[in-house]
Structure formats: C-alpha cells, structure tokens
Design a protein around this motif. Structure first.
Motif, PDB file in Angstrom:
ATOM      1  N   SER A  71      -2.921  -5.671  -0.715  1.00  0.00           N
ATOM      2  CA  SER A  71      -1.618  -6.035  -0.144  1.00  0.00           C
ATOM      3  C   SER A  71      -1.768  -6.682   1.225  1.00  0.00           C
ATOM      4  O   SER A  71      -0.886  -7.400   1.676  1.00  0.00           O
ATOM      5  CB  SER A  71      -0.710  -4.810  -0.072  1.00  0.00           C
ATOM      6  N   ASP A  72      -2.917  -6.466   1.884  1.00  0.00           N
ATOM      7  CA  ASP A  72      -3.147  -7.142   3.166  1.00  0.00           C
ATOM      8  C   ASP A  72      -3.983  -8.413   2.979  1.00  0.00           C
ATOM      9  O   ASP A  72      -4.594  -8.917   3.926  1.00  0.00           O
ATOM     10  CB  ASP A  72      -3.777  -6.195   4.201  1.00  0.00           C
ATOM     11  N   GLY A  73      -3.981  -8.917   1.754  1.00  0.00           N
ATOM     12  CA  GLY A  73      -4.510 -10.259   1.531  1.00  0.00           C
ATOM     13  C   GLY A  73      -6.020 -10.388   1.510  1.00  0.00           C
ATOM     14  O   GLY A  73      -6.564 -11.428   1.855  1.00  0.00           O
ATOM     15  N   ASP A  82       0.835  -1.205   0.000  1.00  0.00           N
ATOM     16  CA  ASP A  82       0.000   0.000   0.000  1.00  0.00           C
ATOM     17  C   ASP A  82       0.871   1.257   0.000  1.00  0.00           C
ATOM     18  O   ASP A  82       0.367   2.365  -0.121  1.00  0.00           O
ATOM     19  CB  ASP A  82      -0.961  -0.002   1.209  1.00  0.00           C
ATOM     20  N   LYS A  83       2.192   1.087   0.129  1.00  0.00           N
ATOM     21  CA  LYS A  83       3.085   2.253   0.223  1.00  0.00           C
ATOM     22  C   LYS A  83       3.379   2.823  -1.154  1.00  0.00           C
ATOM     23  O   LYS A  83       3.358   2.103  -2.147  1.00  0.00           O
ATOM     24  CB  LYS A  83       4.393   1.853   0.906  1.00  0.00           C
ATOM     25  N   CYS A  84       3.661   4.117  -1.174  1.00  0.00           N
ATOM     26  CA  CYS A  84       3.950   4.751  -2.463  1.00  0.00           C
ATOM     27  C   CYS A  84       4.950   5.867  -2.242  1.00  0.00           C
ATOM     28  O   CYS A  84       4.984   6.480  -1.170  1.00  0.00           O
ATOM     29  CB  CYS A  84       2.654   5.294  -3.072  1.00  0.00           C
ATOM     30  N   ASN A  85       5.762   6.129  -3.273  1.00  0.00           N
ATOM     31  CA  ASN A  85       6.712   7.229  -3.195  1.00  0.00           C
ATOM     32  C   ASN A  85       6.111   8.531  -3.723  1.00  0.00           C
ATOM     33  O   ASN A  85       6.779   9.548  -3.774  1.00  0.00           O
ATOM     34  CB  ASN A  85       8.021   6.879  -3.928  1.00  0.00           C
ATOM     35  N   LEU A  86       4.841   8.512  -4.143  1.00  0.00           N
ATOM     36  CA  LEU A  86       4.115   9.730  -4.512  1.00  0.00           C
ATOM     37  C   LEU A  86       2.846   9.816  -3.656  1.00  0.00           C
ATOM     38  O   LEU A  86       2.514   8.862  -2.940  1.00  0.00           O
ATOM     39  CB  LEU A  86       3.755   9.719  -6.007  1.00  0.00           C
ATOM     40  N   ARG A  87       2.145  10.926  -3.739  1.00  0.00           N
ATOM     41  CA  ARG A  87       0.899  11.094  -2.974  1.00  0.00           C
ATOM     42  C   ARG A  87      -0.142  11.745  -3.894  1.00  0.00           C
ATOM     43  O   ARG A  87      -0.625  12.841  -3.608  1.00  0.00           O
ATOM     44  CB  ARG A  87       1.121  12.021  -1.762  1.00  0.00           C
ATOM     45  N   CYS A  88      -0.456  11.122  -5.006  1.00  0.00           N
ATOM     46  CA  CYS A  88      -1.324  11.772  -5.995  1.00  0.00           C
ATOM     47  C   CYS A  88      -2.646  12.193  -5.351  1.00  0.00           C
ATOM     48  O   CYS A  88      -3.245  11.447  -4.572  1.00  0.00           O
ATOM     49  CB  CYS A  88      -1.578  10.828  -7.167  1.00  0.00           C
ATOM     50  N   VAL A  89      -3.066  13.405  -5.716  1.00  0.00           N
ATOM     51  CA  VAL A  89      -4.196  14.038  -5.017  1.00  0.00           C
ATOM     52  C   VAL A  89      -5.488  13.231  -5.112  1.00  0.00           C
ATOM     53  O   VAL A  89      -6.287  13.247  -4.188  1.00  0.00           O
ATOM     54  CB  VAL A  89      -4.455  15.461  -5.567  1.00  0.00           C
ATOM     55  N   TYR A  90      -5.696  12.514  -6.223  1.00  0.00           N
ATOM     56  CA  TYR A  90      -6.960  11.789  -6.403  1.00  0.00           C
ATOM     57  C   TYR A  90      -6.886  10.383  -5.832  1.00  0.00           C
ATOM     58  O   TYR A  90      -7.847   9.640  -5.852  1.00  0.00           O
ATOM     59  CB  TYR A  90      -7.323  11.712  -7.898  1.00  0.00           C
ATOM     60  N   CYS A  91      -5.682   9.992  -5.385  1.00  0.00           N
ATOM     61  CA  CYS A  91      -5.448   8.591  -5.015  1.00  0.00           C
ATOM     62  C   CYS A  91      -5.430   8.380  -3.509  1.00  0.00           C
ATOM     63  O   CYS A  91      -5.887   7.351  -3.022  1.00  0.00           O
ATOM     64  CB  CYS A  91      -4.120   8.147  -5.620  1.00  0.00           C
ATOM     65  N   GLN A 128       9.918  -4.530  -1.386  1.00  0.00           N
ATOM     66  CA  GLN A 128      11.188  -5.261  -1.290  1.00  0.00           C
ATOM     67  C   GLN A 128      11.095  -6.521  -2.135  1.00  0.00           C
ATOM     68  O   GLN A 128      10.028  -7.149  -2.187  1.00  0.00           O
ATOM     69  CB  GLN A 128      11.408  -5.672   0.152  1.00  0.00           C
ATOM     70  N   HIS A 129      12.155  -6.911  -2.754  1.00  0.00           N
ATOM     71  CA  HIS A 129      12.252  -8.135  -3.555  1.00  0.00           C
ATOM     72  C   HIS A 129      11.313  -8.131  -4.754  1.00  0.00           C
ATOM     73  O   HIS A 129      10.883  -9.193  -5.190  1.00  0.00           O
ATOM     74  CB  HIS A 129      11.930  -9.412  -2.738  1.00  0.00           C
ATOM     75  N   VAL A 130      10.979  -6.953  -5.275  1.00  0.00           N
ATOM     76  CA  VAL A 130       9.992  -6.942  -6.366  1.00  0.00           C
ATOM     77  C   VAL A 130      10.491  -7.745  -7.573  1.00  0.00           C
ATOM     78  O   VAL A 130       9.707  -8.462  -8.223  1.00  0.00           O
ATOM     79  CB  VAL A 130       9.583  -5.493  -6.751  1.00  0.00           C
ATOM     80  N   ASN A 163       4.193  -3.589   8.038  1.00  0.00           N
ATOM     81  CA  ASN A 163       4.553  -4.693   7.133  1.00  0.00           C
ATOM     82  C   ASN A 163       3.970  -6.030   7.555  1.00  0.00           C
ATOM     83  O   ASN A 163       3.598  -6.844   6.725  1.00  0.00           O
ATOM     84  CB  ASN A 163       6.069  -4.814   7.033  1.00  0.00           C
ATOM     85  N   ALA A 164       3.871  -6.245   8.877  1.00  0.00           N
ATOM     86  CA  ALA A 164       3.395  -7.544   9.361  1.00  0.00           C
ATOM     87  C   ALA A 164       1.961  -7.808   8.909  1.00  0.00           C
ATOM     88  O   ALA A 164       1.534  -8.958   8.828  1.00  0.00           O
ATOM     89  CB  ALA A 164       3.480  -7.589  10.880  1.00  0.00           C
ATOM     90  N   GLU A 165       1.213  -6.756   8.610  1.00  0.00           N
ATOM     91  CA  GLU A 165      -0.183  -6.949   8.164  1.00  0.00           C
ATOM     92  C   GLU A 165      -0.271  -7.266   6.673  1.00  0.00           C
ATOM     93  O   GLU A 165      -1.337  -7.582   6.152  1.00  0.00           O
ATOM     94  CB  GLU A 165      -0.998  -5.674   8.433  1.00  0.00           C
TER      95      GLU A 165
END
Ligand code: SAM
Length: 326
Positions: free
Chosen positions: A264-266, A19-28, A73-75, A38-40
C-alpha cells in the motif's frame, strides 16, 4: 512481458489497498499494530497509474488485498476504474468479509469478479480469539451475500494454527458437503518478531488431510493434481464444493510462481517471504517518466528471488503479513 531470470512469466499482481484492518488476527499482525499515515500510501491516482503500467507489461490478473481492502476509502470506485482498464482479465479480492454484507453488491456491480473470504473457524468464541475483535455472524452474512450477488466461486481461506483452531479443520471441510464453495486450508507462515508464532505451531497440510479423511471419508484429487492458484484441490465424496490445501511451508510452489505484490506504500515486493522490495512510489512522486518506471519494474522482476527459505529457518523481518497483503 515481465520475465524473471529463471524464465518465469510474472503477470499476476496482488495490490494492497491499505495496511489498515478492522481485525487484528493473531498470526497476521501484533495487537498494537501501528498503521502508516495516509500520506505515505498510494493515493487513488497513483495507484491507478501504477496498475496501468503493470497492464502495459503484460500483467492481466489482479487481486486486491490489504490490510483489509474494504476499509479503503473509495474502494468501489477503485474497483470500477481497475476493472475498466484494458488488459485487466481477472479482478478478485481477498477480504475478511466483515463489510461484505454492505459492499458485495456494489463491488460486483463495479466489476469485481470473485472474493476469497478469510474464515478460520465456525466457532464464534474462537473466531473472536483469533481475530481479537471480530464477530463471526458479520463474516457469515458477508459470505452469503457474496454468493447471492455472484462473487463466485466463493473461496474461504482458513489459516490453521496449533493451539487456536486445529480442532476446526473437520467442520470447515464439512461446509463443502452442502455449499459449492472452495474451502482452502493454509499452512501458517511464521513472521518472526511480529507475531509470537513459531514453526511448532504450523499445522502441515498432511496432518489436516489425515483429520479430514478419518472423519469425512477419502479425498478425491482434482485437476490432475495441478495447482489451482496456489492450492492443491480435492473433493469429499458427494460434496458440492472443493477443498484446497496451500502448503507454502511443507511443499512450496515457488517454481510456478507468477506473482508480484504492490504494497500500500507503493513498493514492489518480489516474494512474500523475502525482504527484497523495489520502491515505485518515491520515483513516481519525484516525476519519473512512465518509461523510467517500466524499466524499474522490469529490472525488479528480473531479480525476483527464486523462493522463500522457510525450510532453512529464514523468515522475512521487515514487514508482517498485514503490511504485505498475503
Ligand atoms: N484482510 C484480508 C483478509 O483477512 O483476507 C486480506 C489481507 S490478509 C493479510 C490475506 C490472507 O493472508 C488472509 O487469507 C489471511 O488469512 C492470510 N494470512 C495472514 N497472515 C498469515 C500467516 N502468517 N500465514 C499464512 N497466511 C496468513
């Protein structure tokens, strides 16, 4: 084969790697978005086990998304493992492109076939305003690198938002004159509560097309009008590339939906714009057998909602787009 009660064959899974991102797009997402610990999130082995399960149910088309999939990580290793799984026919990624300059080649070598890169404007200042932190040049270099290494055909996703980038539609469309890319214009989907956007800021595909036709000439409808994924495809006179319009709001394509999403949390998310989800990670962690999980998935798919209710003003409130994957 995973069928829903309307007879649709669901065989396309969009997997959110994070769910993490290096941007913060306004509509997203909101600017102060809080990400899950991460554990979740699904760990690599859990993710691979679930993907294998989906292939055993006839899923053959997979798209990696997020958040931003390239920050997981490990993509590269995950791509390699998924690409090697029997039954995986199509493996692509939706990315903001920021890290592609570095990652396009290793991803291609690992077995990724194609990328959709999000780019809403060619103007660096507006780009920064929309993404709240991104640099246009990073994405542009990422696009060129993706093309160079053969992650093709490159598709660019542009979400059009009134007051932000409706003036960029023509310049984005013009890219297809010189590049063999598919530039896809997406009607913004409002996520109530989480972003400030309203229905009034949705720019409909029809309005975008009118702008393009008056500036660049008539649009030739391709594919006999059939959808390419979720986009209706056109070409400008003499253009090397194509234009796509994704009219999720004004002309929904629910009748031909073949998709499900794995967050991403399954959680198995059955419709992008409906809150209904089925938890897969908790039973997996509690030791459910693969056969139990197959039944949970098949039952969830059977009850997939027919479609979204945007026209009736119904919006999903439990997650923003970055938590689902688009
Ligand atoms: N970070 C990646 C990216 O930027 O492409 C992948 C995740 S992003 C959620 C996937 C796609 O959803 C992007 O093309 C993005 O533009 C689109 N998107 C995000 N919020 C949207 C919204 N409110 N309406 C329509 N599309 C949206």
């Amino acid at each position: 084969m995973a069928l829903d009660r309307f007879g649709r064959n669901i065989h396309y899974l969009r997997i959110s790697l994070t769910d993490k991102c290096n941007l913060r797009c306004v509509y997203c997402m909101p600017e102060d978005m809080v990400f899950r610990p991460n554990a979740e999130l699904m760990q690599d082995d859990e993710l691979l086990k679930l993907v294998q399960l989906f292939t055993s149910l006839g899923f053959d088309k997979f798209r990696l998304t997020g958040g931003e999939p390239t920050v997981r990580q490990h993509v590269v290793g995950l791509v390699r493992d998924i690409a090697a799984m029997p039954g995986v026919e199509s493996l692509s990624m939706t990315t903001n492109g920021v890290l592609l300059k570095k990652l396009a080649r290793p991803l291609k070598e690992a077995g990724l076939q194609r990328v959709n890169i999000s780019l809403d404007t060619l103007d660096p200042e507006r780009f920064h305003r929309i993404t709240r932190r991104g640099k246009f040049d990073d994405v542009w270099e990422g696009i060129l690198e993706a093309e160079r290494v053969g992650l093709t055909p490159v598709k660019l996703n542009a979400v059009v938002v009134r007051g932000f980038n409706e003036q960029d539609v023509v310049e984005m469309a013009r890219l297809t004159c010189d590049h063999p890319w598919q530039v896809r214009f997406i009607e913004m989907m409002p996520f109530a509560g989480a972003t400030d956007f309203q229905q009034s800021q949705v720019v409909k595909a029809e309005e975008m097309q009118e702008q393009i036709v008056s500036a660049l000439g008539p649009l030739e409808l391709l594919n006999n009008g059939s959808l390419d994924g979720e986009a209706r495809i056109y070409r400008l006179p003499g253009a090397r590339g194509e234009l796509g319009f994704i009219s999720s709001v004004s002309l929904p394509f629910c009748a031909t939906c073949s998709r499900a999403r794995l967050t991403s949390d399954g959680k198995l998310r059955l419709c992008l714009l409906r809150e209904k989800e089925v938890d897969l990670l908790t039973p997996l962690r509690q030791g459910a057998t693969l056969e139990d999980l197959r039944q949970v998935i098949l039952n969830g798919i059977w009850h997939k909602p027919w479609g979204h209710g945007l026209a009736e003003g119904e919006v999903a409130l439990n997650r923003v787009m970055s938590e689902i994957g688009g």
